[in-house]
Design a protein around this motif. Structure first.
Motif, PDB file in Angstrom:
ATOM      1  N   CYS A 140       0.805  -1.225   0.000  1.00  0.00           N
ATOM      2  CA  CYS A 140       0.000   0.000   0.000  1.00  0.00           C
ATOM      3  C   CYS A 140       0.838   1.275   0.000  1.00  0.00           C
ATOM      4  CB  CYS A 140      -0.953  -0.001   1.196  1.00  0.00           C
ATOM      5  SG  CYS A 140      -2.241  -1.261   1.084  1.00  0.00           S
ATOM      6  N   ASP A 145       2.669   4.210  -1.665  1.00  0.00           N
ATOM      7  CA  ASP A 145       2.498   4.886  -2.957  1.00  0.00           C
ATOM      8  C   ASP A 145       3.823   5.445  -3.469  1.00  0.00           C
ATOM      9  OD1 ASP A 145      -0.163   4.357  -3.061  1.00  0.00           O
ATOM     10  OD2 ASP A 145      -0.828   6.448  -3.044  1.00  0.00           O
ATOM     11  N   SER A 203      -6.234  12.489   2.317  1.00  0.00           N
ATOM     12  CA  SER A 203      -6.945  11.688   1.317  1.00  0.00           C
ATOM     13  C   SER A 203      -6.289  10.329   1.130  1.00  0.00           C
ATOM     14  CB  SER A 203      -7.015  12.447  -0.014  1.00  0.00           C
ATOM     15  OG  SER A 203      -5.716  12.696  -0.521  1.00  0.00           O
ATOM     16  N   TYR A 204      -4.963  10.282   1.219  1.00  0.00           N
ATOM     17  CA  TYR A 204      -4.260   8.998   1.127  1.00  0.00           C
ATOM     18  C   TYR A 204      -4.650   8.084   2.284  1.00  0.00           C
ATOM     19  CZ  TYR A 204      -0.420   5.664   1.672  1.00  0.00           C
ATOM     20  OH  TYR A 204       0.316   4.523   1.850  1.00  0.00           O
ATOM     21  N   ILE A 257      -7.452   8.201   4.084  1.00  0.00           N
ATOM     22  CA  ILE A 257      -8.847   7.786   3.896  1.00  0.00           C
ATOM     23  C   ILE A 257      -8.940   6.678   2.847  1.00  0.00           C
ATOM     24  CG2 ILE A 257     -11.099   8.553   3.049  1.00  0.00           C
ATOM     25  CD1 ILE A 257     -10.488  11.285   4.338  1.00  0.00           C
ATOM     26  N   ALA A 258      -8.140   6.768   1.801  1.00  0.00           N
ATOM     27  CA  ALA A 258      -8.154   5.750   0.748  1.00  0.00           C
ATOM     28  C   ALA A 258      -7.732   4.382   1.257  1.00  0.00           C
ATOM     29  CB  ALA A 258      -7.249   6.185  -0.404  1.00  0.00           C
ATOM     30  N   HIS A 259      -7.033   4.363   2.398  1.00  0.00           N
ATOM     31  CA  HIS A 259      -6.565   3.096   2.975  1.00  0.00           C
ATOM     32  C   HIS A 259      -7.236   2.811   4.316  1.00  0.00           C
ATOM     33  CE1 HIS A 259      -3.415   4.034   0.013  1.00  0.00           C
ATOM     34  NE2 HIS A 259      -3.340   2.726  -0.112  1.00  0.00           N
ATOM     35  N   GLU A 260      -8.453   3.295   4.451  1.00  0.00           N
ATOM     36  CA  GLU A 260      -9.214   3.056   5.681  1.00  0.00           C
ATOM     37  C   GLU A 260      -9.380   1.560   5.954  1.00  0.00           C
ATOM     38  OE1 GLU A 260     -13.525   4.244   7.726  1.00  0.00           O
ATOM     39  OE2 GLU A 260     -13.007   4.983   5.722  1.00  0.00           O
ATOM     40  N   ASN A 261      -9.519   0.783   4.902  1.00  0.00           N
ATOM     41  CA  ASN A 261      -9.701  -0.664   5.085  1.00  0.00           C
ATOM     42  C   ASN A 261      -8.477  -1.314   5.720  1.00  0.00           C
ATOM     43  OD1 ASN A 261      -8.261  -0.145   2.606  1.00  0.00           O
ATOM     44  ND2 ASN A 261      -8.566  -2.280   2.025  1.00  0.00           N
TER      45      ASN A 261
END
Length: 305
Positions: A85, A87, A122-123, A125-129
């Protein structure tokens, strides 16, 4: 299992480590002894340490499109960190830390954020899972505050144990953020900056810690270098002495302590036993040079007295 999963969110840097006889004064030029390029960054160091100690670890962060990026990823992967994950920011440089280490093993560090600065809200939040899968989440402050606070919010929602290593220390941490932190782990300098109070002894560290507990923080662990560490919470203050070792380089001491503490908790240890384990790991780290190059594996730690 979620309970055993550790997610580390933070900086990924290449450390440019210069050996010097002493840290120079302003305007002074001295001759260095050697220079090395060693993978580092507080986030990467903590993920690397936790993985080498046997934990299930995922790393969230960013690297640049320069020559250092691939090496930084490779170092973590070799330790067993899940880097899937992370980036790549092709137009940015990777984070860089310029570290001077003197003959006594003390250091002075300047960090250039590079791609770490792009590790934004935002990064996260995109990896909340990914955060939702964690039993323990560790963050530091070499990425933007908005990312740190968002990670704390998400960890709180998923009932993960939240560990914040406030390094480098901000001027303050908002009360609503403090309330969501299970363990705040500063060193003496960071605690002094966070509270505006003098911290130069075990007693003053305890006094300063209580001011943050009064704002809703659950537990404070203050690392005190050769004086060990303190656990401060509503039950009182417990001092954990450090073993007497010959320090060569303290660069990754704090990072290894935080990571080892998290590993201890992930294995079901009490916070006191986890601190004792972390103290043991950090004592090994300071006897070796470099950041990730100084981290022991689990067999070494278990074999140490």
């Amino acid at each position: 299992m979620k309970k055993n999963k550790i997610v580390v969110i933070g900086s990924i840097n290449m450390d440019l480590v210069m050996r010097v006889p002493y840290i120079p004064n302003i305007g002074e030029t001295i001759m260095g002894k050697s220079v090395e390029r060693i993978p580092g960054g507080k986030g990467a160091n903590q993920a690397f340490t936790a993985a080498k100690l046997g934990a299930n670890v995922s790393m969230l962060g960013k690297i640049g499109g320069d020559e250092f990026g691939a090496r930084l990823i490779e170092s973590m992967q070799n330790a067993g960190v899940d880097t899937s994950c992370i980036d790549l920011e092709a137009d940015a440089s990777s984070g860089l830390a310029i570290i001077q280490v003197n003959d006594e093993g003390d250091n002075s560090i300047v960090v250039l954020s590079g791609a770490n600065e792009l590790c934004n809200k935002s990064y996260i939040i995109a990896h909340e899972n990914v955060i939702g899968e964690a039993g323990i989440v560790i963050v530091q402050m070499e990425v933007p505050n908005e990312a740190v606070y968002q990670a704390i919010e998400l960890a709180s929602k998923s009932d993960a144990i939240m560990i914040l290593n406030p390094a480098p220390a901000p001027d303050y941490i908002p009360d609503h953020v403090l309330e969501k932190i299970d363990y705040l782990v500063p060193n003496e300098t960071e605690l002094q900056k966070l509270t505006g109070m003098p911290v130069h002894s075990i007693e003053t560290a305890g006094t300063a810690s209580r001011t943050l507990l009064s704002k809703g923080l659950k537990n404070m662990i203050v690392t005190l270098g050769s004086k060990g560490s303190l656990l401060v919470n509503s039950d009182g203050i417990v001092h954990f002495p450090a073993p007497n070792v010959q320090a060569i380089d303290t660069t990754a001491a704090g990072d290894s302590f935080v990571a080892a503490f998290a590993v201890g908790l992930s294995e079901g240890k009490s916070d006191k036993d986890a601190i004792a384990f972390a103290t043991k790991v950090a004592a090994i780290v300071v006897t070796r040079a470099g950041a990730q190059t100084s981290i022991p594996d689990r067999r070494e730690v278990d074999a140490a007295t």
